[in-house]
Design an enzyme around this catalytic site. Structure first.
Site, PDB file in Angstrom:
ATOM      1  CE  LYS A 204      -3.651  -2.081   2.899  1.00 19.88           C
ATOM      2  NZ  LYS A 204      -4.832  -1.933   2.035  1.00 19.88           N
ATOM      3  NE  ARG A 278     -10.530 -10.733  -1.329  1.00 15.00           N
ATOM      4  CZ  ARG A 278     -10.902  -9.862  -2.282  1.00 15.00           C
ATOM      5  NH1 ARG A 278     -11.199 -10.304  -3.494  1.00 15.00           N
ATOM      6  NH2 ARG A 278     -10.959  -8.582  -2.026  1.00 15.00           N
TER       7      ARG A 278
END
Length: 425
Positions: A204, A278
């Protein structure tokens, strides 16, 4: 805190010299002048205004303060820094329920706002388990699986995501059972507990990484919800699974192009290491499914796509069943929280294709491409028992990077009450 200001709700218009102000002051009192269609929103915004004036303690006064009005005021008044107080009004039962809500929300808020250095995956799992055990006593049992023991238990995604950190990943398995040894499991809860998310090799930018201590917001939310339900007399068996890890970069970190083979045989190609939530929830959902629970609820700060779709004042919800979505909407509305359903169809399971595995964990494009929140839910669906009702909550409203008109900076705990109500149903 001895010095407090009384806060009173009124439908009277303010004196002319106050202009169009909806909060006025005088004689140790603050008056909130109700004048709109969405009074709960107005009250929460008024609480932010009062708090921003440097007022640290308030006593709510008057007959117009029902439980939800008091609660949204407290949510607007809360800040990441301690040293503030809201004193309730109303009868003893109302004040007791508000106190339970505040205690549970405070636990979640403290966890989410904690520094990543102080909150390792094992620490998160331990604090959650011990807090619930303190509330539930002998009705609560838990164990923590950590590090390489996750591989022995075949929790492949959690181990892969967490192996880049020097501090081991962990799964909390907790059983709340007030009914006896062989009681069926009514509900299983699963929470994403990424205590810090660098994005891994799909790293990020700094501005996107700064708030990533909040990426365990799902774990904090389901834990606080279960604690609140227990405090309120929950009389059904519930199991809780927290999937805790740090997503960091090192020579041991998982990589783009890796293929993970899950316990249920599903193979997953990693195309984005920043779609790690996930991957860990897949393990938790399999563990939840194995309990035979009739209802599975997971919560996660999962996708930026959900934030783009519903904004920061709603949480996005997904389920294959319309009745489950409607139930969640009713329960949220009853406790002054906001949820909104986004699409989930069987074909969403196949929206992250791979040439090398059954599926990929995302799509190789910015943000996972169009429909990213639904595609993530479709991925998770592969790991849920077909016999269980399932609700996935993407916590778009769990954290504020900076103060807004409704919330102080940091954790909001928005979603705790909705899940607690679903547990009590």
């Amino acid at each position: 805190m001895s010095q407090v200001m009384q806060v009173i709700l009124t439908r009277e218009t303010p004196a002319a010299h106050w202009g169009k102000a909806d909060v006025t002051y005088g004689a140790g009192q603050a008056l909130i002048h109700l004048n709109g269609d969405d009074e709960l929103r107005q009250i929460q915004m008024a609480a932010r205004k009062i708090r921003s004036q440097g007022i640290n303690g308030v006593q709510l006064e008057g007959l117009q303060w029902d439980i939800n009005r008091q609660w949204v005021f407290a949510q607007g008044f809360a800040t990441a820094k301690p040293g503030y107080e809201v004193r309730w009004c109303g009868d003893a039962a109302m004040q007791a329920e508000l106190t339970h809500r505040a205690e549970s929300a405070s636990f979640a808020r403290q966890l989410i706002n904690e520094t990543p250095e102080n909150l390792s995956p094992v620490t998160l799992a331990t604090q959650a388990g011990e807090w619930l055990a303190a509330i539930g006593g002998s009705r609560v049992n838990f164990r923590i699986i950590e590090g390489d023991a996750l591989l022995e238990a075949q929790w492949i995604g959690l181990h892969a995501v967490g192996r880049g950190s020097e501090r081991p990943a962990a799964m909390l398995e907790l059983d709340y059972n007030p009914l006896g040894e062989d009681a069926p499991v009514s509900v299983a809860l699963v929470g994403k507990g990424i205590t810090f998310d660098s994005g891994g090799y799909s790293i990020k930018a700094s501005e996107g990484m700064l708030g990533m201590k909040c990426d365990m917001g799902g774990a904090a939310t389901v834990t606080a919800a279960l604690g609140l339900a227990i405090k309120s007399g929950l009389n059904k068996r519930v199991k809780l699974f927290l999937c805790c890890a740090e997503n960091l970069i090192s020579g041991r970190a998982y990589k783009l192009g890796d293929i993970l083979t899950y316990k249920n045989g599903v193979t997953v190609e990693v195309v984005n290491t920043d779609a790690e939530g996930r991957l860990v929830l897949a393990d938790g959902l399999q563990a939840a499914s194995a309990t035979g629970a009739a209802f599975i609820i997971d919560a996660a700060t999962l996708t930026g796509a959900a934030v783009m779709a519903v904004g920061g004042n709603y949480n996005a919800i997904f389920s294959p069943k319309a009745d489950t979505l409607q139930l969640a909407q009713r329960k949220a509305a009853a406790v002054a929280e906001r949820v909104w359903p986004l699409p989930l169809d069987p074909w969403h399971k196949d929206m992250c294709p791979s040439a090398y595995a059954d599926t990929a964990n995302s799509r190789a494009m910015k943000g996972g491409g169009a429909g990213g929140a639904s595609n993530a839910a479709g991925f998770l669906w592969r790991f849920v028992s077909p016999t269980a009702d399932w609700l996935h909550m993407d916590l778009a409203g769990a954290f504020e990077d900076s103060a807004s008109a409704l919330w102080g900076a940091g954790a909001t705990t928005h979603g705790v009450l909705t899940i607690a109500e679903l547990l009590k149903d």
